[in-house]
Design an enzyme around this catalytic site. Structure first.
Site, mmCIF file in Angstrom:
data_model
loop_
_atom_site.group_PDB
_atom_site.id
_atom_site.type_symbol
_atom_site.label_atom_id
_atom_site.label_comp_id
_atom_site.label_asym_id
_atom_site.label_seq_id
_atom_site.Cartn_x
_atom_site.Cartn_y
_atom_site.Cartn_z
ATOM 1 N N ARG A 239 0.801 -1.412 0.181
ATOM 2 C CA ARG A 239 0.041 -0.067 0.048
ATOM 3 C C ARG A 239 0.820 1.195 -0.081
ATOM 4 N NH1 ARG A 239 -3.354 -2.585 -1.622
ATOM 5 N NH2 ARG A 239 -5.515 -2.957 -0.626
ATOM 6 N N GLU A 268 -3.230 7.382 -4.981
ATOM 7 C CA GLU A 268 -3.128 7.000 -6.194
ATOM 8 C C GLU A 268 -4.483 7.285 -6.828
ATOM 9 O OE1 GLU A 268 -3.384 2.213 -6.558
ATOM 10 O OE2 GLU A 268 -1.437 3.040 -5.715
ATOM 11 N N HIS A 286 0.071 0.488 -10.384
ATOM 12 C CA HIS A 286 -0.712 -0.637 -9.972
ATOM 13 C C HIS A 286 -1.169 -1.797 -10.382
ATOM 14 C CE1 HIS A 286 -3.491 -0.948 -5.998
ATOM 15 N NE2 HIS A 286 -2.975 -2.301 -6.405
#
Length: 321
Positions: A239, A268, A286
């Site tokens: 994370r 993000e 990601h």
């Protein structure tokens, strides 16, 4: 009997949506834009459950405002820090996640980040694409070998262990820290450290695999970065808020760290723009679970949980027990 009504916040893989449409009265997302709080609340009207993703902030205020009809929230993710579990329990709303199925895909990305960061891939790719690569040079674009180096893993859970398994193929020496030491069979020869200070001091490559909790947020900060060996590499597939961006960017810009490989970011997709200017930051948007196989498996796991809930059974991945 009428099929349970489900509001789906994002566009999902076609096979997952096909099963949703077959088994549920599903309100699917067509635009696939990030839903606002108002959109989620409107979509939840008259629904029995929600199928959300890691991009959706399901906080306490939103949960308390949900219609009384909503009895279950299934998240298309392993992480669930975007959902206020306490508020859901107080409302009697079941919450489930999708563990296990994205382990291998995320471990692959961790190795990609390690190699990309350690081997100076960002700068090398930019040189090639800009036409600045003129010839091979004995001292050009040098990076660091991960082979034989010490890999520190913060959080030796499923993904951490899968990453360690792959790293052993490079002859890496595995070290780790968990809140509790694992059984020897799960350690598989990894060296346990009772505190993060000890782990950081030996980690030529540090790979983050812990959950985001109040205790782990910004655990990579100026003080802990100072513990790492010179020219260390930091990798994050966990994370974004585990890392203090100011501290990491400062360490990369100054050369205190050799490089970083990052797949996740605080806030993000609005990552700190200073990362984009760092030639020793190897960045991905990601991609941890971004394979066709894994995204299908995540969707099917979420649907398995919904199926169990509406059949009056305990879902396999119930977080609100």
């Amino acid at each position: 009997m009428p099929r349970p009504a489900i509001f789906v916040t994002r566009k999902l893989p076609p096979d997952v949506e096909a099963r949703l449409s077959r088994d549920y009265d599903a309100a699917l997302s067509r635009a696939d834009s990030l839903p606002s709080r108002e959109t989620i609340l409107a979509g939840a009207t008259g629904k029995d459950g929600l199928l959300v993703t890691v991009t959706d902030r399901i906080d306490g205020d939103l949960i308390r405002a949900l219609p009384e009809t909503v009895r279950v929230i299934a998240t298309f993710s392993v992480g669930y820090d975007h959902i206020d579990i306490t508020a859901a329990k107080a409302r009697g709303i079941a919450v489930t996640n999708t563990p296990d199925v994205l382990t291998d895909a995320t471990a692959e990305i961790a190795l990609l980040l390690m190699l990309g960061a350690a081997r100076n891939a960002t700068s090398a790719i930019a040189t090639l694409r800009s036409g600045q690569w003129k010839n091979w040079a004995p001292t050009g674009m040098l990076g660091m070998e991960i082979t034989g180096n010490r890999l520190g893993i913060l959080g030796l859970g499923r993904i951490g262990r899968a990453t360690a398994h792959r790293a052993r193929a490079f002859g890496m020496e595995i070290h780790y820290h968990n809140r509790r030491r694992l059984d020897p069979k799960d350690e598989a020869g990894a060296n346990y450290h009772a505190d993060i200070e000890s782990l950081f001091r030996v980690s030529n490559v540090l790979s983050l695999h812990c959950a985001s909790t109040p205790e782990t947020r910004r655990i990579v900060n100026r003080e802990t970065i100072a513990l790492l060996p010179d020219n260390a590499v930091v990798v994050n597939t966990a994370r974004g808020d585990i890392v203090d961006d100011d501290a990491l960017i400062e360490a990369l810009a100054s050369g205190r760290l050799a490089a970083a490989g990052l797949d996740v970011f605080a806030n993000e997709p609005n990552l700190d723009p200073r990362y984009l200017d760092l030639p020793n930051a190897f960045l991905l948007p990601h991609l941890g679970s971004a394979t066709r196989e894994t995204r299908n498996a995540m969707g099917f796991r979420a649907l398995d949980n919904l199926d169990a809930f509406f059949a009056g059974q305990t879902p396999r991945d119930l977080l609100t027990a």
